[in-house]
Scaffold this motif. Structure first.
Motif, PDB file in Angstrom:
ATOM      1  N   TYR A  68      -7.621   6.203   8.831  1.00 34.48           N
ATOM      2  CA  TYR A  68      -6.578   6.883   8.306  1.00 34.48           C
ATOM      3  C   TYR A  68      -6.707   7.907   6.885  1.00 34.48           C
ATOM      4  O   TYR A  68      -6.333   9.187   7.069  1.00 34.48           O
ATOM      5  CB  TYR A  68      -5.451   6.010   8.002  1.00 34.48           C
ATOM      6  N   GLN A  69      -7.550   7.203   6.157  1.00 32.33           N
ATOM      7  CA  GLN A  69      -7.889   8.073   5.150  1.00 32.33           C
ATOM      8  C   GLN A  69      -8.748   9.213   5.324  1.00 32.33           C
ATOM      9  O   GLN A  69      -8.496  10.248   4.760  1.00 32.33           O
ATOM     10  CB  GLN A  69      -8.679   7.084   4.060  1.00 32.33           C
ATOM     11  N   ARG A  70      -9.688   9.246   6.365  1.00 32.01           N
ATOM     12  CA  ARG A  70     -10.416  10.204   6.847  1.00 32.01           C
ATOM     13  C   ARG A  70      -9.618  11.323   7.852  1.00 32.01           C
ATOM     14  O   ARG A  70     -10.234  12.226   8.446  1.00 32.01           O
ATOM     15  CB  ARG A  70     -11.651   9.639   7.502  1.00 32.01           C
ATOM     16  N   LYS A  71      -8.336  10.928   8.058  1.00 32.07           N
ATOM     17  CA  LYS A  71      -7.409  11.726   8.915  1.00 32.07           C
ATOM     18  C   LYS A  71      -8.013  11.739  10.293  1.00 32.07           C
ATOM     19  O   LYS A  71      -7.711  12.661  10.737  1.00 32.07           O
ATOM     20  CB  LYS A  71      -7.295  13.052   8.183  1.00 32.07           C
ATOM     21  N   LYS A 111      -0.714   7.868  10.545  1.00 31.22           N
ATOM     22  CA  LYS A 111      -0.071   6.795   9.815  1.00 31.22           C
ATOM     23  C   LYS A 111       0.832   6.090  10.844  1.00 31.22           C
ATOM     24  O   LYS A 111       0.562   4.840  10.748  1.00 31.22           O
ATOM     25  CB  LYS A 111       0.963   7.510   8.762  1.00 31.22           C
ATOM     26  N   ILE A 171       0.754  -1.133  -0.172  1.00 33.19           N
ATOM     27  CA  ILE A 171      -0.181  -0.086  -0.102  1.00 33.19           C
ATOM     28  C   ILE A 171       0.878   1.343  -0.015  1.00 33.19           C
ATOM     29  O   ILE A 171       0.451   2.167  -0.759  1.00 33.19           O
ATOM     30  CB  ILE A 171      -0.936  -0.044   1.168  1.00 33.19           C
ATOM     31  N   TYR A 230      -7.658   1.579   8.159  1.00 35.21           N
ATOM     32  CA  TYR A 230      -7.416   2.263   7.031  1.00 35.21           C
ATOM     33  C   TYR A 230      -8.414   3.545   6.655  1.00 35.21           C
ATOM     34  O   TYR A 230      -7.979   4.353   6.174  1.00 35.21           O
ATOM     35  CB  TYR A 230      -7.204   1.327   5.647  1.00 35.21           C
ATOM     36  N   PHE A 231      -9.680   2.965   6.847  1.00 33.54           N
ATOM     37  CA  PHE A 231     -10.454   3.956   6.504  1.00 33.54           C
ATOM     38  C   PHE A 231     -10.314   5.272   7.515  1.00 33.54           C
ATOM     39  O   PHE A 231     -10.525   6.534   6.931  1.00 33.54           O
ATOM     40  CB  PHE A 231     -12.062   3.342   6.846  1.00 33.54           C
TER      41      PHE A 231
END
Length: 462
Positions: free
Chosen positions: A253-256, A260, A170, A250-251
């Motif tokens: 993380y993507q939405r901040k 990380k 990823i 991961y969701f």
């Protein structure tokens, strides 16, 4: 200095424990067999990868085994502190290391015992630490080799290996090249063992006992046997939950919602927890696998309190769901230090670890007085510590009665007893494990010479 004193205070009692823990007895018995020329898995059996048994062979005694663990935990704690500094402030890293030191040293989750889960901490933590520097030359090779070494100690490390492979896929540039390097390095230690046992003519028993049999072990707590049944053992359902937890991490993380770094620790935590729950068994030492990510995650509470609270609640739920039990702590140290300053006699000290512990020492003394190191013995029971304590090899491949039962090895056991006839048989009656052929064999060729507790001691007639 404070950490050193605490480490010594917490670890020192483990060096003086008697022979009492069944799994350690099995490891040391197999190690004894290795030292005396028996071929692992083919002539003497247990169902873990081989490295642990070679460590036991090197250690020789329970003191040696615990002392080796004592020495290895020093770099383990050091490298955990190095790892903590990559995720936490210096002050937080100190407290995280303190929590890790305590939990891996006290008997609460068997940190004091020479189990595979404790030995695999060093190569796993070092692998993750080096993996995080994957831009450096040879770092992926070294990390893969170390994780492969950890796998040859305990199979569930494979889940953490899968997690790191996904991380490369990823987040890395040149992902396919890096994956090839990392995966190839991981399999090197495994392939070396494969080659060794193939050359020795024991490839099939190695594959069965060290690798393939673990799939049956995963479900045997639920199915009541070592037959592989992923569905009935709940493994498939737990795998789905793991994937959901990974995707949710991961969701976020993507939405901040999480950083990380916290994503890395979260996915690692869920992978380690899945590994700890693989068999569905409530043994506390399984939880040692989750300690590295857990001891780091708890210090992210103020940055992502709801997410950390969710992971904590998820862990607690599983502890209750699988009915994990734990060992007392304060009475353990009270028992040792009372003995150390002369307030307790050795028999009273040993009795803390179970009523049978003193009896096992009495039986071992009896066995040594009636046999020589060249003589074989046989124990019908689960008291594996009798073999290393008496320094006598078993006559059979399967050294504890539950292995004979689990693998339906009654006929094999009897044939081996007739070929390598033990001079002494220590017999623990077990109503739920009848063995009529063994009873007849004892009646025909042995005389009862003593009874210690529930154990009957039979000697071969002249």
């Amino acid at each position: 200095m404070l950490y050193t004193i605490l480490f010594l205070f917490l670890r020192l009692p483990s060096l003086f424990e008697p022979y009492w823990y069944g799994d350690e007895g099995i490891y040391l018995t197999l190690g004894q067999g290795i030292r005396r020329g028996l071929l692992l898995f083919q002539q003497i059996h247990d169902n873990k990868p081989p490295t642990l048994y070679y460590l036991a062979a090197f250690s020789r005694t329970v003191f040696g085994f615990r002392f080796l663990l004592f020495l290895l935990m020093i770099p383990t704690i050091y490298f955990f502190n190095r790892l903590a500094k990559k995720f936490l402030s210096v002050r937080q890293a100190k407290f995280s290391t303190l929590v890790f030191l305590i939990l891996t040293s006290i008997p609460f989750i068997e940190g004091n015992i020479a189990n595979a889960e404790v030995f695999m901490l060093l190569p796993t933590i070092l692998a993750v630490l080096i993996f995080l520097n994957s831009d450096k030359k040879y770092s992926l090779v070294t990390a893969g080799l170390l994780l492969g070494l950890a796998f040859t100690i305990k199979v569930p490390v494979a889940i953490e290996f899968i997690f790191l492979c996904l991380w490369i896929f990823i987040f890395s540039k040149n992902k396919f090249k890096k994956l090839l390097i990392f995966i190839s390095a991981f399999f090197v230690p495994i392939l070396m063992y494969l080659a060794y046992f193939a050359i020795r003519g024991a490839l099939q028993p190695f594959l069965f006992a060290a690798l393939l049999q673990n799939f049956g072990y995963l479900s045997s707590w639920s199915t009541g046997s070592h037959q592989s049944s992923v569905a009935s053992g709940g493994l498939f359902g737990r795998g789905i939950v793991l994937l959901i937890c990974w995707v949710l991490s991961y969701f976020l993380y993507q939405r901040k919602k999480i950083s990380k770094n916290l994503l890395f620790l979260s996915v690692w935590f869920f992978a380690a927890l899945f590994g700890a729950l693989l068999s569905g068994r409530p043994y506390p030492h399984y939880l040692i696998e989750i300690l590295p990510p857990l001891c780091l995650i708890i210090f992210y509470f103020y940055k992502a309190r709801y997410w950390v609270a969710f992971m904590t609640a998820f862990l607690v739920y599983n502890l209750f769901q699988y009915k994990f039990y734990f060992y007392p702590v304060f009475s353990y140290y009270g028992n040792f230090y009372s003995y150390a300053i002369g307030l307790k006699k050795v028999d009273k000290y040993r009795q803390y670890f179970g009523e049978q512990t003193t009896q096992i020492y009495q039986i071992a003394d009896k066995v040594k007085s009636l046999t020589t190191p060249a003589n074989r013995i046989y124990v019908w029971g689960d008291q594996s510590t009798l073999y290393p304590l008496s320094d006598r090899l078993p006559s059979t491949k399967y050294i504890v009665s539950y292995h004979v039962v689990d693998f339906n090895a009654y006929d094999l056991t009897m044939s081996q007893l007739k070929v390598v006839t033990p001079k002494i048989i220590v017999y623990y009656p077990q109503n739920d494990r009848p063995f009529p052929a063994l009873d007849t064999f004892i009646s025909d060729y042995y005389s009862l010479i003593d009874q210690v507790g529930s154990a009957y001691i039979f000697q071969l007639r002249q």
